[in-house]
Design an enzyme around this catalytic site. Structure first.
Site, PDB file in Angstrom:
ATOM      1  N   LYS A  97       0.882  -1.172   0.000  1.00  0.00           N
ATOM      2  CA  LYS A  97       0.000   0.000   0.000  1.00  0.00           C
ATOM      3  C   LYS A  97       0.917   1.217   0.000  1.00  0.00           C
ATOM      4  O   LYS A  97       1.724   1.397   0.921  1.00  0.00           O
ATOM      5  CB  LYS A  97      -0.874   0.009   1.255  1.00  0.00           C
ATOM      6  CG  LYS A  97      -1.640   1.311   1.432  1.00  0.00           C
ATOM      7  CD  LYS A  97      -2.477   1.315   2.704  1.00  0.00           C
ATOM      8  CE  LYS A  97      -2.808   2.728   3.131  1.00  0.00           C
ATOM      9  NZ  LYS A  97      -3.481   2.788   4.419  1.00  0.00           N
ATOM     10  N   GLY A 158      -7.576   8.926  10.670  1.00  0.00           N
ATOM     11  CA  GLY A 158      -7.738   9.007  12.123  1.00  0.00           C
ATOM     12  C   GLY A 158      -8.807   9.988  12.576  1.00  0.00           C
ATOM     13  O   GLY A 158      -9.026  10.185  13.754  1.00  0.00           O
ATOM     14  N   ALA A 184      -9.420   5.256   5.403  1.00  0.00           N
ATOM     15  CA  ALA A 184      -9.267   6.420   6.282  1.00  0.00           C
ATOM     16  C   ALA A 184     -10.554   7.202   6.467  1.00  0.00           C
ATOM     17  O   ALA A 184     -11.278   7.479   5.509  1.00  0.00           O
ATOM     18  CB  ALA A 184      -8.173   7.353   5.820  1.00  0.00           C
ATOM     19  N   THR A 207      -8.090   2.978  12.956  1.00  0.00           N
ATOM     20  CA  THR A 207      -8.256   3.753  14.191  1.00  0.00           C
ATOM     21  C   THR A 207      -9.533   3.391  14.953  1.00  0.00           C
ATOM     22  O   THR A 207      -9.495   3.192  16.169  1.00  0.00           O
ATOM     23  CB  THR A 207      -8.272   5.265  13.876  1.00  0.00           C
ATOM     24  OG1 THR A 207      -7.090   5.562  13.148  1.00  0.00           O
ATOM     25  CG2 THR A 207      -8.316   6.101  15.140  1.00  0.00           C
TER      26      THR A 207
END
Lengths: 262, 367
Positions: A97, A158, A184, A207
């Site tokens: 990635k 996050g 994300a 997260t």
């Protein structure tokens, strides 16, 4: 109902990808990954002991998953390429990635450098999944360069703010031919379900699982949400309102078998 | 443009009045915000905000978790030389203090590196007294060659240098720079640094910026608390961090909150900065710059360090020695200051696990 995601010829059953960062300890990470049923797990090469000595994160990732090392920490294409090579040389496989983040304030990816790194690593034989800011033309260039899937962010990493860039991602889902993995920003299982209902091929969540009060339970919740969202999408959630056959046709009389004028 | 332009506008402002004018309503308003302005930051550093430390802590904890997760990076300082040409009144290495000075040979550097690596630490910072002759670019480059074999990240906390020198060091693999302004008050600064190149306030003030320009991956700054009013110092240091973060998006900005510690001289801190004061400074900074690193050294006591872990800290030193050659042959030379937390790396690792944190030994690979 078999519905595998295919990336670079590999069939993947679970459309939930997970990350290994931010967990309180490796045991918890291991258990959360198990319960997520995730088969693709990303790990930061910068945090791995590449000498092979000492116990490190990779040994705590369940064996049956595909490891997707990432180049986080890279601030230029050149650094990303060097990090990816380090990962491969240490036996982490050929999936990577690409993360090129030159902004340390918001941690937004640098699409231009990411395109460069994609080109270079595809040429070297890597299976490349670039993480990017959702932009159609940048995604097209990554696809042209040979990316195996494209990973646009839903909102900053996050941030747990959900799919804030929905319109851009929707366009990418329509126009890009390789799988789209929303990476994300997903903070709740409902947001993961939303991404899947939109037609994303998979989501990557880190997260929201790692920093939950009970990461193992949260991993389960995400697994269920992703399955639910995918099932809803396959069932034809949005198109059904326009295209599906109505149970009582209004224009049946126009066809020979219809009741119409006979 | 330099941070000095920001400082110039601030230096004669009525800080005392500003801080005292803040009301509890102002503090509550700031605590409801997601993004803080400079004046919001000032609000959180005020006496009125002292009554909201718990609320600030809860929020700082959540913000830090969101950005950094349950992780804590561990690092060690490696003192390579105690030769110094400056006269900082609060530091044992001051040229005025008479003690046998030394700097490590490459063989000794290797011994230290082995001793540190054996503890499991992979990130270190090279420290020295400030002397362009004894800790020259050439000497540091040679050290780096040795250290690269043992560590994944090597930082620098030595005398300020020109941008070209930093570029050379970055080219050889140094990735982090730490430089403390000590005090942002120009007059106090001059009074504390009576001789030596450190007297040049502006050169030091611009050092972090030269580090950013040279391509350091991370740059850590800070004020030595105790030399002046801590609220004012913390405010200006925070603005300095903000200035650097905005201008150099590629650099990770870190902040440290050191307090004056006992040393070989007879210096007494001007201001007593309590634990509560330091915590307030740290929390206000975390809420102002949620993505910045916060570093806590072994200057603080074990009891306090334990409590600081969930308050926004992202990086801690462990088992530090502040003596030259202090790891392979402890207690032979003068330490820079006394450390308060003497627990081993293993003890700190255990502590972090117990607190629900993952100790991160490696966070970058020199590539």
């Amino acid at each position: 109902m078999k519905d595998p995601l295919v990336i670079a010829g590999e069939e993947i059953e679970s459309r939930l990808f997970t990350g290994t960062g931010k967990f309180a300890n490796h045991n918890e990470m291991h258990e959360a990954i198990e319960q997520s049923h995730s088969q693709v797990v990303t790990v930061a090469i910068r945090r791995v002991d590449l000498t092979g000595s000492g116990k490190h994160i990779v040994s705590d990732i369940p064996k049956k998953v595909t490891l997707m090392p990432n180049t986080s920490g890279a601030r230029t294409a050149e650094e990303a390429v060097r990090i990816a090579r380090l990962g491969k040389a240490s036996g982490m496989g050929s999936w990577v990635k690409i993360e090129v983040i030159s902004d340390q304030k918001y941690l937004l990816p640098d699409n231009e450098e990411t395109i460069k790194a994609t080109k270079a690593l595809v040429e070297e034989g890597f299976v490349v999944l670039p993480y990017m800011s959702p932009d159609l033309m940048a995604a097209k260039r990554m696809e042209e360069a040979g990316a195996a899937a494209i990973m646009p962010l839903g909102s900053p990493i996050g941030s747990n703010r959900g799919i804030r860039l929905k319109e851009m991602i929707r366009i990418m889902i329509d126009e890009i031919h390789v799988p789209i993995v929303v990476d994300a920003g997903i903070g709740r299982p409902s947001e993961a379900a939303e991404a899947m209902e939109m037609g994303a091929d998979a989501v990557l969540v880190n997260t929201a699982i790692a920093t939950a009060d009970d990461p193992v339970a949260m991993a389960k919740a995400f697994d269920m949400a992703v399955r639910a969202g995918r099932l809803a999408y396959r069932t034809g959630l949005e198109p059904s309102s326009i295209q599906a056959k109505a149970s009582s046709p209004l224009t049946g009389f126009l066809t020979p078998t219809g009741g119409g004028d006979q | 443009m330099s941070f000095y332009n920001v400082y110039e506008k601030l230096k004669d402002q009525p800080f005392h009045t500003w801080f005292n004018e803040v009301t509890t309503t102002d503090v509550e308003k700031v605590l409801r915000k997601d993004r803080l302005t400079e004046s919001d930051y000032l609000t959180l550093l005020s006496p009125a905000a002292e009554g909201y430390i718990e609320e600030m802590a809860q929020k700082a904890h959540r913000v830090t978790l969101q950005h950094f997760g349950y992780t804590m990076q561990l690092f060690l300082p490696l003192y390579v030389s105690d030769y110094c040409v400056n006269t900082c009144k609060y530091c044992s290495f001051s040229v005025d203090n008479v003690f046998p000075r030394r700097r490590l040979t490459m063989e000794e550097v290797e011994e230290e590196a082995q001793a540190i690596a054996a503890m499991g630490i992979e990130q270190i910072i090279i420290l020295s007294g400030e002397s362009r002759i004894h800790s020259s670019v050439d000497y540091l480059t040679k050290i780096l060659k040795v250290l690269k074999k043992y560590f994944s990240s090597v930082g620098l906390e030595v005398q300020p240098m020109d941008r070209e020198d930093y570029e050379k060091l970055v080219g050889s693999g140094i990735d982090a720079l730490t430089v403390f302004q000590e005090t942002y008050d120009e007059n106090i600064y001059r009074a504390l640094h009576t001789k030596g190149p450190k007297r040049f306030y502006n050169y030091r003030l611009d050092t972090p910026e030269r580090g950013c320009q040279a391509g350091m991956r991370s740059v850590t700054i800070g004020a030595l608390l105790g030399l002046n009013d801590w609220r004012k110092e913390s405010y200006i240091a925070g603005l300095h961090g903000h200035y650097l973060q905005d201008k150099y998006l590629e650099t990770e900005i870190g902040m440290s909150f050191p307090r004056v510690q006992p040393n070989a001289g007879s210096f007494q801190p001007e201001v007593h900065v309590t634990d509560k004061n330091m915590v307030q400074a740290m929390l206000a900074f975390r809420l102002f710059l949620p993505r910045a690193g916060i570093i806590v050294s072994t200057r603080e006591t074990p009891q306090l360090r334990d409590q600081l872990i969930p308050l926004g800290v992202t990086k801690m030193s462990a088992s530090s020695s502040t003596e030259v050659g202090g790891y392979a042959q402890p207690e032979e030379t003068q330490s820079q200051f006394e450390i308060s937390d003497e627990r081993s790396v293993e003890e700190i690792r255990q502590l972090l696990h117990k607190k629900g944190y993952q100790p991160v030994m490696k966070d970058w690979q020199i590539v």
